[in-house]
Design a protein around this motif. Sequence first.
Motif, PDB file in Angstrom:
ATOM      1  N   MET A  26       6.604   6.824   7.075  1.00  0.00           N
ATOM      2  CA  MET A  26       7.519   6.317   5.830  1.00  0.00           C
ATOM      3  C   MET A  26       6.264   6.594   4.840  1.00  0.00           C
ATOM      4  O   MET A  26       6.848   6.802   3.710  1.00  0.00           O
ATOM      5  N   LEU A  27       5.222   5.759   4.732  1.00  0.00           N
ATOM      6  CA  LEU A  27       4.193   5.919   3.998  1.00  0.00           C
ATOM      7  C   LEU A  27       3.651   7.256   3.332  1.00  0.00           C
ATOM      8  O   LEU A  27       3.376   7.645   2.151  1.00  0.00           O
ATOM      9  N   ALA A  28       3.644   8.046   4.442  1.00  0.00           N
ATOM     10  CA  ALA A  28       2.982   9.630   4.076  1.00  0.00           C
ATOM     11  C   ALA A  28       3.937  10.347   3.302  1.00  0.00           C
ATOM     12  O   ALA A  28       3.874  10.956   2.294  1.00  0.00           O
ATOM     13  N   LEU A  29       5.432  10.226   3.723  1.00  0.00           N
ATOM     14  CA  LEU A  29       6.688  10.858   3.145  1.00  0.00           C
ATOM     15  C   LEU A  29       6.808  10.348   1.634  1.00  0.00           C
ATOM     16  O   LEU A  29       7.045  11.049   0.741  1.00  0.00           O
ATOM     17  N   THR A  30       6.797   8.743   1.489  1.00  0.00           N
ATOM     18  CA  THR A  30       7.072   8.483   0.238  1.00  0.00           C
ATOM     19  C   THR A  30       5.829   8.718  -0.555  1.00  0.00           C
ATOM     20  O   THR A  30       5.913   8.662  -1.882  1.00  0.00           O
ATOM     21  N   GLY A  31       4.630   8.902  -0.086  1.00  0.00           N
ATOM     22  CA  GLY A  31       3.353   9.069  -0.731  1.00  0.00           C
ATOM     23  C   GLY A  31       3.238  10.446  -1.461  1.00  0.00           C
ATOM     24  O   GLY A  31       2.671  10.533  -2.514  1.00  0.00           O
ATOM     25  N   LEU A 133       8.523   3.898  -5.040  1.00  0.00           N
ATOM     26  CA  LEU A 133       7.317   3.044  -5.353  1.00  0.00           C
ATOM     27  C   LEU A 133       7.395   1.912  -4.478  1.00  0.00           C
ATOM     28  O   LEU A 133       6.450   1.550  -3.732  1.00  0.00           O
ATOM     29  N   ARG A 134       8.526   1.178  -4.733  1.00  0.00           N
ATOM     30  CA  ARG A 134       8.665  -0.123  -4.001  1.00  0.00           C
ATOM     31  C   ARG A 134       8.828  -0.249  -2.457  1.00  0.00           C
ATOM     32  O   ARG A 134       8.335  -0.860  -1.750  1.00  0.00           O
ATOM     33  N   LEU A 135       9.453   1.010  -2.064  1.00  0.00           N
ATOM     34  CA  LEU A 135       9.470   1.217  -0.625  1.00  0.00           C
ATOM     35  C   LEU A 135       8.068   1.447   0.070  1.00  0.00           C
ATOM     36  O   LEU A 135       7.631   1.062   0.906  1.00  0.00           O
ATOM     37  N   HIS A 136       7.190   2.236  -0.945  1.00  0.00           N
ATOM     38  CA  HIS A 136       5.784   2.614  -0.776  1.00  0.00           C
ATOM     39  C   HIS A 136       4.778   1.111  -0.307  1.00  0.00           C
ATOM     40  O   HIS A 136       4.134   1.142   0.207  1.00  0.00           O
ATOM     41  N   VAL A 137       5.058   0.416  -1.565  1.00  0.00           N
ATOM     42  CA  VAL A 137       4.343  -0.485  -1.669  1.00  0.00           C
ATOM     43  C   VAL A 137       4.571  -1.801  -1.198  1.00  0.00           C
ATOM     44  O   VAL A 137       3.544  -2.468  -0.432  1.00  0.00           O
ATOM     45  N   ASP A 138       5.644  -2.146  -0.891  1.00  0.00           N
ATOM     46  CA  ASP A 138       6.022  -3.645  -0.276  1.00  0.00           C
ATOM     47  C   ASP A 138       7.394  -3.395   0.346  1.00  0.00           C
ATOM     48  O   ASP A 138       7.761  -4.746   0.831  1.00  0.00           O
ATOM     49  N   LYS A 146       3.783  -6.256   1.636  1.00  0.00           N
ATOM     50  CA  LYS A 146       2.571  -5.874   1.423  1.00  0.00           C
ATOM     51  C   LYS A 146       1.635  -6.337   2.648  1.00  0.00           C
ATOM     52  O   LYS A 146       0.846  -5.241   3.014  1.00  0.00           O
ATOM     53  N   LEU A 147       1.800  -7.612   2.947  1.00  0.00           N
ATOM     54  CA  LEU A 147       0.921  -7.807   3.921  1.00  0.00           C
ATOM     55  C   LEU A 147       1.379  -7.156   5.605  1.00  0.00           C
ATOM     56  O   LEU A 147       0.371  -6.873   6.169  1.00  0.00           O
ATOM     57  N   LEU A 148       2.351  -6.720   5.752  1.00  0.00           N
ATOM     58  CA  LEU A 148       2.809  -6.235   6.830  1.00  0.00           C
ATOM     59  C   LEU A 148       2.246  -4.775   6.859  1.00  0.00           C
ATOM     60  O   LEU A 148       1.804  -4.530   7.770  1.00  0.00           O
ATOM     61  N   VAL A 206     -10.181   7.293   4.063  1.00  0.00           N
ATOM     62  CA  VAL A 206     -10.117   6.794   2.833  1.00  0.00           C
ATOM     63  C   VAL A 206      -8.938   6.274   2.045  1.00  0.00           C
ATOM     64  O   VAL A 206      -8.840   5.283   1.629  1.00  0.00           O
ATOM     65  N   VAL A 207      -7.951   7.026   2.280  1.00  0.00           N
ATOM     66  CA  VAL A 207      -6.562   6.812   2.177  1.00  0.00           C
ATOM     67  C   VAL A 207      -5.940   5.308   2.993  1.00  0.00           C
ATOM     68  O   VAL A 207      -5.227   4.504   2.303  1.00  0.00           O
ATOM     69  N   GLY A 208      -6.500   5.250   4.153  1.00  0.00           N
ATOM     70  CA  GLY A 208      -6.138   3.992   5.091  1.00  0.00           C
ATOM     71  C   GLY A 208      -6.755   2.806   4.465  1.00  0.00           C
ATOM     72  O   GLY A 208      -6.122   1.749   4.280  1.00  0.00           O
ATOM     73  N   VAL A 209      -8.103   3.002   4.270  1.00  0.00           N
ATOM     74  CA  VAL A 209      -8.938   1.664   3.688  1.00  0.00           C
ATOM     75  C   VAL A 209      -8.297   1.373   2.127  1.00  0.00           C
ATOM     76  O   VAL A 209      -8.078   0.103   1.870  1.00  0.00           O
ATOM     77  N   THR A 210      -8.232   2.291   1.378  1.00  0.00           N
ATOM     78  CA  THR A 210      -7.562   1.999   0.084  1.00  0.00           C
ATOM     79  C   THR A 210      -6.312   1.643  -0.006  1.00  0.00           C
ATOM     80  O   THR A 210      -5.991   0.659  -0.704  1.00  0.00           O
ATOM     81  N   GLY A 211      -5.512   1.863   0.984  1.00  0.00           N
ATOM     82  CA  GLY A 211      -4.069   1.424   1.141  1.00  0.00           C
ATOM     83  C   GLY A 211      -4.111   0.062   1.389  1.00  0.00           C
ATOM     84  O   GLY A 211      -3.437  -0.634   0.985  1.00  0.00           O
ATOM     85  N   VAL A 212      -5.054  -0.362   2.447  1.00  0.00           N
ATOM     86  CA  VAL A 212      -5.112  -1.819   2.945  1.00  0.00           C
ATOM     87  C   VAL A 212      -5.603  -2.670   1.632  1.00  0.00           C
ATOM     88  O   VAL A 212      -4.887  -3.886   1.475  1.00  0.00           O
ATOM     89  N   VAL A 213      -6.430  -2.239   0.924  1.00  0.00           N
ATOM     90  CA  VAL A 213      -7.003  -2.898  -0.262  1.00  0.00           C
ATOM     91  C   VAL A 213      -5.829  -3.092  -1.338  1.00  0.00           C
ATOM     92  O   VAL A 213      -5.642  -4.151  -1.737  1.00  0.00           O
ATOM     93  N   SER A 214      -5.244  -1.844  -1.519  1.00  0.00           N
ATOM     94  CA  SER A 214      -4.182  -2.086  -2.501  1.00  0.00           C
ATOM     95  C   SER A 214      -3.202  -2.969  -2.001  1.00  0.00           C
ATOM     96  O   SER A 214      -2.524  -3.767  -2.916  1.00  0.00           O
ATOM     97  N   ALA A 215      -2.538  -3.057  -0.795  1.00  0.00           N
ATOM     98  CA  ALA A 215      -1.749  -3.807  -0.291  1.00  0.00           C
ATOM     99  C   ALA A 215      -2.040  -5.284  -0.362  1.00  0.00           C
ATOM    100  O   ALA A 215      -1.060  -6.237  -0.651  1.00  0.00           O
TER     101      ALA A 215
END
Length: 376
Positions: A26-31, A133-138, A146-148, A206-215
């Motif tokens: 889902m994150l890859a498709l919405t990203g 964006l909302r689906l991708h972010v939270d 976001k925490l999930l 990179v994308v995984g770690v930055t995604g965790v930080v952003s979440a």
Amino acid sequence: MKSKTIRRWSFIHTWTSLICTAFLLMLALTGLPLIFHHEIEHLLGDAPELRQMPADTPHLDLQQLVAKAQAHRPGDVMQYFGWDEDEPNGVITIMAKTAGTEPNLSHTYMLDARTGEPVAMPSANGGLMMFILRLHVDLFAGLPGKLLLAFMGILFVLAIVSGAVLYLPFMRRLKFGTVRQEKSTRLRWLDLHNLIGIVTLTWALVVGVTGVVSACADLLIAAWRNEALSAMIEPYREAPPLTRLAPASQLLEIAQRAAPEMQADFIAFPGTRFSSEHHYAVFMKGSTHLTSHLLTPVLIDASTLEVTAIAERPWYMDVMGMSQPLHFGDYGGMPMKVLWAALDVLTIIVLGSGLYLWTARRRAAKPLAVAQESAP
């Protein structure tokens, strides 16, 4: 590597991948569309367009823009003014019923800095891109969503690391890049899965770690408020509530004098989560492409317009500031966006092939288990 160790890493890789695969797909498709959100907004006609005026048309001062904004939405209060690099004559304006209203309930639009005319920004308040964006972010679930997603990002990082560990003994048997075309479909996909996975390893990390930080951004902002901001506004703890705000006209000039090597990115009005009840906070950014994502707040007393603090950035706020644009490939213009999109598509292939390999292995294992049970 011992077979017992391999089995352990294989167990970690299999189950971390399986648990997070649906979310990662889902994150890859919405990203993918979010990488090109600027271009898509222009294509859909959602990008704000200001009317043509002579290039030397002067801008209104900030207090005049505040008055225009309040006249446009008389029931709301100011939360933020911001500046978009793509539209130098526009001021992004965010208003809500109260200064502390959470971002998803605020209203965003653009003011023409020359006339104060409001210009709609549909993609900032709804529509297709905001839905994505909302689906991708939270997942439309706020902080719990976001925490999930942060947890799923951690599992994704574990899956990447364990996959890299498992690839080392695999490479001792085959040359790098080998795809065994003469073998079964499952083995061909296994070779492709491993090859694409190792090629995209660094990017995926990179994308995984930055995604965790952003979440975790809401938690990081809350920590900044509780630590750095609380210390800066300690002298105002017993101060009575403000009855009036000093005009905002000179805020940019005051902040520029306080941080002369920087330029304004956005202004947080009193009562918002990026300021205090008694301060304007002007967030200043660096002049290079990298430092433009590192923000330094200048706190200005909202009644006297005196600078009361220039905050040092905590390390975790720097990490957050650099993570969010890196996550979407916003550092290097269109070439980097195209690269990010290509790697995103390859990651979708890795995720899909991993799911296929797991189901194919289970299907192959069933007849063997039945045969063993029926054997005398």
